[in-house]
Scaffold this motif. Structure first.
Motif, PDB file in Angstrom:
ATOM      1  N   GLY A 360       0.811  -1.217   0.000  1.00  0.00           N
ATOM      2  CA  GLY A 360       0.000   0.000   0.000  1.00  0.00           C
ATOM      3  C   GLY A 360       0.837   1.256   0.000  1.00  0.00           C
ATOM      4  N   ALA A 361       2.064   1.164  -0.532  1.00  0.00           N
ATOM      5  CA  ALA A 361       2.984   2.294  -0.505  1.00  0.00           C
ATOM      6  C   ALA A 361       2.637   3.303  -1.600  1.00  0.00           C
ATOM      7  CB  ALA A 361       4.424   1.803  -0.688  1.00  0.00           C
ATOM      8  N   SER A 362       3.057   4.541  -1.375  1.00  0.00           N
ATOM      9  CA  SER A 362       2.879   5.593  -2.382  1.00  0.00           C
ATOM     10  C   SER A 362       4.155   5.864  -3.157  1.00  0.00           C
ATOM     11  CB  SER A 362       2.419   6.890  -1.709  1.00  0.00           C
ATOM     12  OG  SER A 362       3.386   7.334  -0.771  1.00  0.00           O
ATOM     13  N   ARG A 363       5.275   5.365  -2.666  1.00  0.00           N
ATOM     14  CA  ARG A 363       6.536   5.540  -3.383  1.00  0.00           C
ATOM     15  C   ARG A 363       7.517   4.463  -2.927  1.00  0.00           C
ATOM     16  NH1 ARG A 363      10.584   7.527  -0.330  1.00  0.00           N
ATOM     17  NH2 ARG A 363      10.045   8.427   1.710  1.00  0.00           N
ATOM     18  N   ALA A 364       8.536   4.253  -3.762  1.00  0.00           N
ATOM     19  CA  ALA A 364       9.599   3.298  -3.444  1.00  0.00           C
ATOM     20  C   ALA A 364      10.912   3.858  -3.980  1.00  0.00           C
ATOM     21  CB  ALA A 364       9.311   1.928  -4.050  1.00  0.00           C
ATOM     22  N   VAL A 365      11.993   3.444  -3.354  1.00  0.00           N
ATOM     23  CA  VAL A 365      13.326   3.890  -3.753  1.00  0.00           C
ATOM     24  C   VAL A 365      14.227   2.664  -3.835  1.00  0.00           C
ATOM     25  CG1 VAL A 365      15.310   5.338  -3.205  1.00  0.00           C
ATOM     26  CG2 VAL A 365      13.009   6.119  -2.624  1.00  0.00           C
ATOM     27  N   VAL A 366      14.918   2.519  -4.965  1.00  0.00           N
ATOM     28  CA  VAL A 366      15.888   1.438  -5.155  1.00  0.00           C
ATOM     29  C   VAL A 366      17.263   2.063  -5.288  1.00  0.00           C
ATOM     30  CG1 VAL A 366      16.634  -0.453  -6.638  1.00  0.00           C
ATOM     31  CG2 VAL A 366      14.195  -0.048  -6.283  1.00  0.00           C
ATOM     32  N   THR A 367      18.185   1.652  -4.440  1.00  0.00           N
ATOM     33  CA  THR A 367      19.551   2.176  -4.448  1.00  0.00           C
ATOM     34  C   THR A 367      20.512   1.012  -4.641  1.00  0.00           C
ATOM     35  OG1 THR A 367      18.897   3.916  -2.902  1.00  0.00           O
ATOM     36  CG2 THR A 367      21.251   3.546  -3.205  1.00  0.00           C
ATOM     37  N   ALA A 368      21.472   1.178  -5.552  1.00  0.00           N
ATOM     38  CA  ALA A 368      22.503   0.162  -5.792  1.00  0.00           C
ATOM     39  C   ALA A 368      23.857   0.855  -5.748  1.00  0.00           C
ATOM     40  CB  ALA A 368      22.290  -0.517  -7.140  1.00  0.00           C
ATOM     41  N   ARG A 369      24.756   0.291  -4.975  1.00  0.00           N
ATOM     42  CA  ARG A 369      26.104   0.829  -4.857  1.00  0.00           C
ATOM     43  C   ARG A 369      27.112  -0.302  -5.041  1.00  0.00           C
ATOM     44  NH1 ARG A 369      23.826   4.773  -5.538  1.00  0.00           N
ATOM     45  NH2 ARG A 369      23.669   6.677  -4.265  1.00  0.00           N
ATOM     46  N   GLY A 370      28.160  -0.026  -5.793  1.00  0.00           N
ATOM     47  CA  GLY A 370      29.212  -1.009  -6.010  1.00  0.00           C
ATOM     48  C   GLY A 370      30.557  -0.435  -5.614  1.00  0.00           C
ATOM     49  N   GLY A 371      31.441  -1.300  -5.148  1.00  0.00           N
ATOM     50  CA  GLY A 371      32.767  -0.871  -4.756  1.00  0.00           C
ATOM     51  C   GLY A 371      33.375  -1.828  -3.759  1.00  0.00           C
ATOM     52  N   GLY A 372      34.695  -1.957  -3.816  1.00  0.00           N
ATOM     53  CA  GLY A 372      35.375  -2.845  -2.882  1.00  0.00           C
ATOM     54  C   GLY A 372      35.009  -4.299  -3.053  1.00  0.00           C
ATOM     55  N   GLY A 373      34.648  -4.677  -4.282  1.00  0.00           N
ATOM     56  CA  GLY A 373      34.292  -6.068  -4.528  1.00  0.00           C
ATOM     57  C   GLY A 373      32.928  -6.460  -4.011  1.00  0.00           C
ATOM     58  N   ARG A 374      32.073  -5.491  -3.668  1.00  0.00           N
ATOM     59  CA  ARG A 374      30.742  -5.778  -3.150  1.00  0.00           C
ATOM     60  C   ARG A 374      29.698  -5.012  -3.947  1.00  0.00           C
ATOM     61  NH1 ARG A 374      31.404 -10.016   0.143  1.00  0.00           N
ATOM     62  NH2 ARG A 374      29.354  -9.572   1.035  1.00  0.00           N
ATOM     63  N   LEU A 375      28.504  -5.561  -4.007  1.00  0.00           N
ATOM     64  CA  LEU A 375      27.341  -4.898  -4.595  1.00  0.00           C
ATOM     65  C   LEU A 375      26.269  -4.835  -3.514  1.00  0.00           C
ATOM     66  CD1 LEU A 375      25.735  -3.728  -6.973  1.00  0.00           C
ATOM     67  CD2 LEU A 375      25.042  -6.065  -7.547  1.00  0.00           C
ATOM     68  N   ARG A 376      25.853  -3.617  -3.182  1.00  0.00           N
ATOM     69  CA  ARG A 376      24.877  -3.423  -2.116  1.00  0.00           C
ATOM     70  C   ARG A 376      23.591  -2.830  -2.681  1.00  0.00           C
ATOM     71  NH1 ARG A 376      29.859  -2.838  -0.074  1.00  0.00           N
ATOM     72  NH2 ARG A 376      30.126  -0.795  -1.069  1.00  0.00           N
ATOM     73  N   LEU A 377      22.478  -3.456  -2.343  1.00  0.00           N
ATOM     74  CA  LEU A 377      21.158  -3.020  -2.785  1.00  0.00           C
ATOM     75  C   LEU A 377      20.338  -2.585  -1.572  1.00  0.00           C
ATOM     76  CD1 LEU A 377      20.289  -5.977  -5.195  1.00  0.00           C
ATOM     77  CD2 LEU A 377      21.128  -3.733  -5.874  1.00  0.00           C
ATOM     78  N   ARG A 378      19.512  -1.594  -1.799  1.00  0.00           N
ATOM     79  CA  ARG A 378      18.590  -1.127  -0.752  1.00  0.00           C
ATOM     80  C   ARG A 378      17.266  -0.787  -1.426  1.00  0.00           C
ATOM     81  NH1 ARG A 378      18.778   1.533   4.431  1.00  0.00           N
ATOM     82  NH2 ARG A 378      17.078   3.023   4.672  1.00  0.00           N
ATOM     83  N   ILE A 379      16.206  -1.461  -1.019  1.00  0.00           N
ATOM     84  CA  ILE A 379      14.868  -1.210  -1.546  1.00  0.00           C
ATOM     85  C   ILE A 379      13.999  -0.766  -0.379  1.00  0.00           C
ATOM     86  CG2 ILE A 379      12.896  -2.136  -2.805  1.00  0.00           C
ATOM     87  CD1 ILE A 379      16.065  -4.115  -2.945  1.00  0.00           C
ATOM     88  N   GLU A 380      13.452   0.435  -0.487  1.00  0.00           N
ATOM     89  CA  GLU A 380      12.690   1.031   0.613  1.00  0.00           C
ATOM     90  C   GLU A 380      11.347   1.530   0.095  1.00  0.00           C
ATOM     91  OE1 GLU A 380      13.204   4.545   4.034  1.00  0.00           O
ATOM     92  OE2 GLU A 380      14.753   4.183   2.518  1.00  0.00           O
ATOM     93  N   ASP A 381      10.309   1.349   0.908  1.00  0.00           N
ATOM     94  CA  ASP A 381       9.000   1.887   0.568  1.00  0.00           C
ATOM     95  C   ASP A 381       8.364   2.480   1.822  1.00  0.00           C
ATOM     96  OD1 ASP A 381       6.798   0.000   1.793  1.00  0.00           O
ATOM     97  OD2 ASP A 381       8.317  -1.355   0.984  1.00  0.00           O
ATOM     98  N   ASP A 382       7.349   3.309   1.614  1.00  0.00           N
ATOM     99  CA  ASP A 382       6.670   3.958   2.731  1.00  0.00           C
ATOM    100  C   ASP A 382       5.321   3.311   3.033  1.00  0.00           C
ATOM    101  OD1 ASP A 382       5.339   4.714   0.469  1.00  0.00           O
ATOM    102  OD2 ASP A 382       5.243   6.848   0.953  1.00  0.00           O
ATOM    103  N   GLY A 383       5.248   1.995   2.825  1.00  0.00           N
ATOM    104  CA  GLY A 383       3.995   1.275   3.021  1.00  0.00           C
ATOM    105  C   GLY A 383       3.694   0.957   4.472  1.00  0.00           C
ATOM    106  N   ARG A 384       2.784  -0.003   4.645  1.00  0.00           N
ATOM    107  CA  ARG A 384       2.273  -0.295   5.983  1.00  0.00           C
ATOM    108  C   ARG A 384       3.208  -1.172   6.804  1.00  0.00           C
ATOM    109  NH1 ARG A 384      -1.026  -3.455   2.486  1.00  0.00           N
ATOM    110  NH2 ARG A 384      -2.528  -1.731   2.482  1.00  0.00           N
ATOM    111  N   GLY A 385       4.223  -1.779   6.190  1.00  0.00           N
ATOM    112  CA  GLY A 385       5.170  -2.596   6.945  1.00  0.00           C
ATOM    113  C   GLY A 385       4.569  -3.922   7.368  1.00  0.00           C
ATOM    114  N   GLY A 386       5.090  -4.456   8.478  1.00  0.00           N
ATOM    115  CA  GLY A 386       4.603  -5.737   8.976  1.00  0.00           C
ATOM    116  C   GLY A 386       5.011  -6.900   8.107  1.00  0.00           C
ATOM    117  N   VAL A 387       6.283  -6.949   7.700  1.00  0.00           N
ATOM    118  CA  VAL A 387       6.763  -7.994   6.795  1.00  0.00           C
ATOM    119  C   VAL A 387       6.777  -9.344   7.503  1.00  0.00           C
ATOM    120  CG1 VAL A 387       8.722  -8.775   5.426  1.00  0.00           C
ATOM    121  CG2 VAL A 387       8.145  -6.357   5.500  1.00  0.00           C
TER     122      VAL A 387
END
Length: 429
Positions: A360-387
């Protein structure tokens, strides 16, 4: 056995020498920026290490008075926690530092433990040399910027102000201001030329002393890798069953329909040409549907968009097709292994599907960062939570895919939101 090589091609109108110089310059700048980040990041453990070293020294000095024993009680636990934090930092900037079995936290067993003694040696070096290098990693880039741009601000600087970052000299003329700028260029040369070696020097005590020593029992690590391999095989088998089911229930049925319709058309073509034409038209539609389903299955195996446009283009395509407005921020300087990029793609695809269906989110953000031999992902939303991982949200499948690459998945989704999913993957094959 030969090792494949990749040839760099120069842009039209650019000589190979110029292209090679640009590549070398860009690589030097990237290495220096990575070294700055590593040196400054080292302050996050070097500062606490300095405080802990002073606390340890105070406990030793006051031990004859009896107070030192009380002061020393929390030292082993704090030392082990700080060493674990340093291992995680080193893993973000290079290869993983394999931790030994958890050492004891009680004072007397800890003093006799080889791992604790190695951590104490690391503490002494990181709290002194590591702290100094971290402070230089923070100060010298600022000094380079300050001195380099000094001629631009010199006219408005107070006449009695110190001109250089070294704390001496007052510029009264343009040639003197230019001399300060030359000092800034010297700092830039130091940053570009010496900072990568300084970063390696800062991290070398941790990589040498915080890793599992010879003869260390690695049974826990072996059990972890065994579980990871089992998860990878399980994920592979699940993927094969999904592909087989998709082909059997979809494309195969469509192709059988095409064969039946073509056979019926052949039998009818002599006595009822119009009816045969209708059957052939239906067969063509079924063939087109079968092709579409085959393309969908092939894309689910390894999306062609990854090979054509890279991870940034693939994630942008996923965000564009998401029902929830999604912003993508990708900063991955180098390509990762194809299997790692495919895993990152499917993780983001599954996460965005969950956001659209359940959050039920109104927006989402996907962030990807690479460096130091690692790939880091972050997916965030402003929904109701309770995963709930066990509620059919697809997180179990995501966790298996990530574990297959010896990566980590962290999910935070309290009731009321926001929901944050973080993935850390090694960039290797």
């Amino acid at each position: 056995m030969t090792t494949p090589t990749t040839k760099a091609t120069a842009e039209p109108g650019t000589s190979p020498g110029t292209a090679g110089f640009k590549d070398t310059a860009a690589r030097t700048v990237r290495n220096a920026c990575g070294a700055v980040a590593q040196l400054v990041g080292g302050l996050g453990t070097a500062g606490p290490a300095f405080v802990l070293l002073l606390w340890t020294a105070l406990s030793v000095v006051t031990a004859p008075l009896g107070v030192g024993l009380l002061l020393a009680l929390p030292v082993p636990r704090a030392l082990h926690a700080l060493a674990a934090r340093e291992r995680r930092r080193l893993a973000r900037h290079g290869t993983e530092v394999v931790a030994p079995q958890p050492p004891p936290v009680r004072l007397r067993p800890a003093l006799a433990d080889p791992t604790t003694r190695r951590e104490l040696r690391w503490l002494l070096r990181h709290a002194t040399l590591g702290l100094l290098l971290g402070m230089l990693g923070w100060y010298l880039p600022l000094s380079a910027f300050r001195d380099s741009v000094f001629p631009l601000v010199w006219p408005v600087v107070p006449a009695d102000a110190t001109s250089t970052s070294l704390g001496f000299g007052v510029a009264h003329t343009w040639p003197e201001a230019a001399a300060v700028a030359l000092l800034g260029l010297g700092w830039i040369a130091v940053v570009l030329g010496l900072f990568p070696a300084m970063a390696r020097l800062q991290s070398s005590p941790g990589r040498r002393l915080l890793t599992a020593g010879p003869g260390t029992d690695l049974s826990l690590r072996i059990a972890e890798l065994t579980a990871t391999r089992a998860a990878a095989l399980d994920a592979h088998a699940t993927e094969l069953r999904r592909i087989e089911r998709s082909l059997h229930d979809g494309a195969q049925n469509r192709i059988v329909t095409v064969a039946v319709l073509i056979g019926a058309a052949r039998r009818r073509v002599a006595r009822d040409p119009d009816g045969a034409g209708d059957l052939l038209e239906r067969a063509q539609q079924a063939a087109e549907q079968a092709l579409a389903e085959l393309r969908a299955v092939s894309r689910s195996i390894l999306p062609p968009v990854l090979a054509d446009h890279g991870l940034a283009g693939a994630l942008s395509g996923l965000a564009a097709g998401c029902a929830v407005p999604c912003r993508v921020d990708v900063e991955v300087p180098e390509r990762c292994a194809a299997s790692v990029e495919a895993t990152a793609y499917f993780v983001v695809a599954e996460a965005l599907t969950n956001i659209a269906k359940h959050s039920g989110a109104s927006r989402a953000v996907v962030t990807a960062r690479g460096g130091g031999g690692r790939l880091r992902l972050r997916i965030e939303d402003d929904g109701r939570g309770g995963v709930d991982e066990d509620g059919g949200s697809g997180l179990v499948g995501i966790r298996r895919r990530v574990a297959a690459h010896d990566g980590t998945l962290t999910v935070a989704g309290p009731p009321g939101g926001p929901t944050v999913l973080e993935v850390d993957l090694p960039c290797g094959s």
